[in-house]
Design an enzyme around this catalytic site. Structure first.
Site, PDB file in Angstrom:
ATOM      1  CD  GLU A  90      -3.126  -0.732   0.246  1.00 27.54           C
ATOM      2  OE1 GLU A  90      -3.097   0.346  -0.389  1.00 27.54           O
ATOM      3  OE2 GLU A  90      -4.021  -1.579   0.098  1.00 27.54           O
ATOM      4  CD  GLU A 121       4.343 -21.667  11.255  1.00 29.21           C
ATOM      5  OE1 GLU A 121       4.329 -22.046  12.442  1.00 29.21           O
ATOM      6  OE2 GLU A 121       3.482 -20.928  10.760  1.00 29.21           O
TER       7      GLU A 121
END
Length: 304
Positions: A90, A121
């Site tokens: 953004e 992960e």
């Protein structure tokens, strides 16, 4: 970590506890159920409020990094990684910065944005390798995100960044986590057990999003990416944003639409430059020089 030890560790985490307020959610009507979720969500901003001092400290470090040619790098797995990538993506359209200034890294790469990647992960070395792949350096700031505070991928990245002497920040929803022990700045948004046990995409994820909003918004404001509360560096890349740029120029200068549109055309859709031209009554070249002299900070350029 063995399965037995992991189970023991998880059982001690607040994010893995059962929430007494949602024990009967499978028996509720739709309205009753969303009321329970909404009531729990109200705890999130209060938990974030308790971390404002640490968040502000992180903002100051990020601003210093930007001013010295460094970057803000987010890293996480699953929901945490996706939120980091979202916030980073953004920044270019909102603040007119290059995409490499704020970077989001997710365990498992781009495919993990839409699909779960088994075991991504669990690898500490992969966290380090992914930082090396973006040439992470001492000048950068690393923000490691994981609700549990124990994700190996993020821990590996934090340890590597720390070894370089870079600023490290952790965002977790469990206090005194392994990540917090490594990071220079620990932001522990303790939101309590989730409505759906262990589903940290809910309150924990919401808290992470609020913190990330603060980190980038406050940092960008402090390096001059706004004037008053207007996004003067917005990139007018579509019709909505072109209209917003016109509106921003009109509101900042109190000019009419025709003046705003004509000046923006000369300024090549650069709202900040158009505002500088109008308020200083200067041509494009002079306005550019004034802004450059004051490192793009419009208010300072206008005062001086």
């Amino acid at each position: 970590m063995s399965e037995k030890n992991l189970l023991t560790a998880l059982s001690k985490m607040i994010t893995e506890q059962r929430n007494p307020n949602s024990m009967n959610i499978d028996q509720l009507s739709a309205l009753e159920l969303v009321k329970v979720i909404n009531q729990e969500d109200k705890q999130v901003p209060l938990a974030v409020e308790k971390c404002l001092a640490q968040i502000a400290q992180a903002v100051e470090k990020i601003v210093q990094a930007f001013q010295n040619g460094g970057r803000l790098v987010y890293i996480g797995a699953g929901t945490s990684g996706r939120l980091g990538v979202l916030d980073a993506s953004e920044c270019p359209p909102t603040y007119g910065v290059p995409p490499e200034i704020v970077v989001g890294i997710i365990a498992g790469g781009e495919r993990a944005l839409r699909h779960p990647i088994e075991g991504a992960e669990d690898n500490t070395e992969r966290g380090k390798a992914d930082l090396q792949a973006v040439n992470f350096s001492q000048k950068d700031v690393l923000v490691g995100i994981a609700a549990s505070g124990r994700t190996p991928y993020v821990i590996g990245a934090l340890e590597y960044a720390k070894s370089l002497g870079a600023t490290t920040v952790s965002i977790a929803s469990n206090p005194n986590s392994a990540m917090a022990q490594i990071a220079e700045i620990a932001i522990d948004t303790v939101v309590g057990p989730e409505v759906l046990t262990g589903s940290s995409r809910m309150k924990s994820g919401t808290a992470q999003k609020l913190v990330l909003n603060m980190l980038t918004t406050a940092s960008m404001v402090m390096i001059g990416k706004c004037y008053s509360n207007l996004m003067v560096d917005v990139q007018a890349s579509n019709e909505k944003l072109k209209a917003r740029a016109i509106k921003i120029v009109m509101e900042a200068t109190e000019c009419d639409r025709t003046v705003a549109e004509n000046t923006l055309k000369i300024a090549e859709n650069n709202a900040k430059l158009a505002i500088m031209m109008i308020l200083s009554d200067s041509d494009k070249t002079t306005a550019e020089q004034l802004l450059s002299k004051h490192h793009g900070k419009l208010r300072q350029a206008l005062v001086n």
